[in-house]
Design an enzyme around this catalytic site. Structure first.
Site, PDB file in Angstrom:
ATOM      1  N   HIS A 121       0.981  -1.176   0.077  1.00  0.00           N
ATOM      2  CA  HIS A 121      -0.120   0.044   0.013  1.00  0.00           C
ATOM      3  C   HIS A 121       0.887   1.156   0.001  1.00  0.00           C
ATOM      4  CE1 HIS A 121      -3.877  -1.901   0.492  1.00  0.00           C
ATOM      5  NE2 HIS A 121      -3.185  -2.918   1.202  1.00  0.00           N
ATOM      6  N   ARG A 170      10.633   4.256 -17.294  1.00  0.00           N
ATOM      7  CA  ARG A 170      11.365   5.297 -16.768  1.00  0.00           C
ATOM      8  C   ARG A 170      11.170   5.409 -15.323  1.00  0.00           C
ATOM      9  NH1 ARG A 170       9.352   8.007 -21.395  1.00  0.00           N
ATOM     10  NH2 ARG A 170      10.920   8.132 -23.302  1.00  0.00           N
ATOM     11  N   HIS A 177      -7.047 -10.413  -9.065  1.00  0.00           N
ATOM     12  CA  HIS A 177      -6.079  -9.501  -8.645  1.00  0.00           C
ATOM     13  C   HIS A 177      -4.867  -9.550  -9.543  1.00  0.00           C
ATOM     14  CE1 HIS A 177      -7.978  -9.707  -4.866  1.00  0.00           C
ATOM     15  NE2 HIS A 177      -7.464  -8.521  -4.325  1.00  0.00           N
ATOM     16  N   ASP A 215      -5.220 -13.269   0.863  1.00  0.00           N
ATOM     17  CA  ASP A 215      -6.129 -11.863   1.232  1.00  0.00           C
ATOM     18  C   ASP A 215      -7.485 -12.168   1.506  1.00  0.00           C
ATOM     19  OD1 ASP A 215      -5.764  -9.048   1.894  1.00  0.00           O
ATOM     20  OD2 ASP A 215      -5.863  -8.663  -0.082  1.00  0.00           O
TER      21      ASP A 215
END
Length: 381
Positions: A189, A221, A245, A268
């Protein structure tokens, strides 16, 4: 004394490879290397026998929440996941008021002391509002080592992991504190750059919380945290293999670059895992589960999963095309090592706990044993 059990005729996945027409000897609660006298023989010909699954990131199941439920709610979730092959499970909290999290950790610590769960994972509140996912933004805070220490202490020695946005003020000091106390520091997160993520790894972070999810995408980049976490051999990457996911190509990319020894499958999962569609609470956030996909009622963000590890195992082999041995590493061996429990669980070796899963030829679960006792008996169907 329960009689010795011999599971015979299966394809047995061992640390050295797969043995055809193999057998596993269970003496009491442990795996044995010889049969002491009389034994009950269980014919599992045509099946696979693999180590019990180890889930280091799980918020609930069977209608029970690990994030805010009672002890009985937690046990209901634990029992649900055991029926799906997860014989060892870490209970994950979500962002909440710090005092509530400390009280809740105390309750979870009692269940860990009783051997029902393998410890506590704090996912939040020390995460980025830019990548909050299904966490309540009003309750997020910068990582403060004093507050991190408060949660560690509240867990009474059963804190296993904490997910942090390590780029936030206090993040690196918090990672160092966690490492000093033997708690896994997980990057997640997060809105960190590639360079910031390298600093976190150097400070002691060793896990990527659900890699790819709730972090900046990989750019040519600005490679971001994904590249840093994949390329560093000190890091194990969590993957949620539910087909929602992650695209299969992203999962294969992680396996290719990290290698099977650095991947940990997680669920999860939230309350709806093994339970069904409907409305649920994930901490203070309301979640709608439809067709097995959990999303926040407000905003629509993916809110955990309804995955069980038996489904993750089957998908990894039949959809993603991974070797069974690599899947066993990701779903059992590696997470056991991360928890420091690989002396007891994570592989089928003499002296270890008799935690195992029996799968049929199509990789559907037909049996689960935990510490020598059948949770799901393959002989009963």
């Amino acid at each position: 004394m329960a009689p010795t059990k011999v599971l015979a005729g299966a394809r047995v996945v061992l640390p050295t490879g797969t043995v055809d027409d193999g057998r596993v000897i269970v003496d009491g609660t442990r795996i044995a290397d010889t049969t002491p006298g009389q034994a009950d023989v269980v014919d599992v010909s045509g099946h696979w026998v693999v180590p019990g699954f180890v889930d280091i990131h799980n918020h609930g199941g069977g209608g029970g929440s690990f994030a805010g439920g009672t002890a009985e709610d937690v046990l209901q979730g634990v029992r649900t996941h055991r029926r799906h092959g997860t014989t060892t499970l870490v209970a994950s909290a979500v962002t909440g008021d710090l005092d509530f999290l400390a009280r809740h950790a105390g309750m979870l610590a009692e269940l860990a002391q009783q051997g029902e769960i393998a410890g506590i994972h704090f996912e939040g509140p020390f995460i980025s509002p830019c990548r909050k996912g299904a966490h309540n933004e009003d309750l997020l805070r910068d990582p403060d080592p004093a507050e991190v220490r408060k949660l560690i202490d509240a867990a009474h020695g059963h804190a296993r992991m904490m997910t942090l946005a390590t780029e936030l003020p206090g993040g690196l000091d918090s990672v160092r504190l966690l490492a000093e106390h033997g708690v896994i520091a997980a990057v997640g997160h997060t809105d960190a750059t590639y360079e910031q993520t390298l600093l976190a790894i150097d400070a002691g972070a060793t896990v990527a919380t659900h890699l790819f999810n709730a972090m900046p995408p990989l750019g040519h980049r600005a490679p971001g945290p994904i590249t840093a976490l994949l390329e560093d051999e000190r890091v194990t990457v969590e993957l949620i293999n539910d087909g929602t996911h992650l695209h299969p190509a992203a999962l294969r990319l992680a396996f290719h670059h990290a290698g099977a020894a650095r991947v940990a499958f997680i669920t999860d999962a939230m309350d709806a895992a093994g339970f069904g569609d409907g409305r649920y609470m994930l901490g203070p956030m309301e979640v709608e589960v439809a067709d097995g996909v959990a999303r926040l009622v407000e905003g629509g963000s993916i809110a955990g999963s309804t995955l069980t590890l038996d489904r993750a195992f089957k998908r990894a082999v039949t959809v993603d095309g991974l070797p069974v041995e690599d899947v066993v590493a990701a779903i059992s061996t590696n997470p056991a090592r991360l928890l420091g429990l690989d002396g007891r669980i994570g592989s089928l070796e003499p002296g270890k706990d008799a935690d195992l899963v029996v799968l049929d030829a199509a990789f559907d679960l037909v049996g689960v044993m935990r510490r020598g006792e059948w949770v799901v008996d393959p002989q009963l169907g």
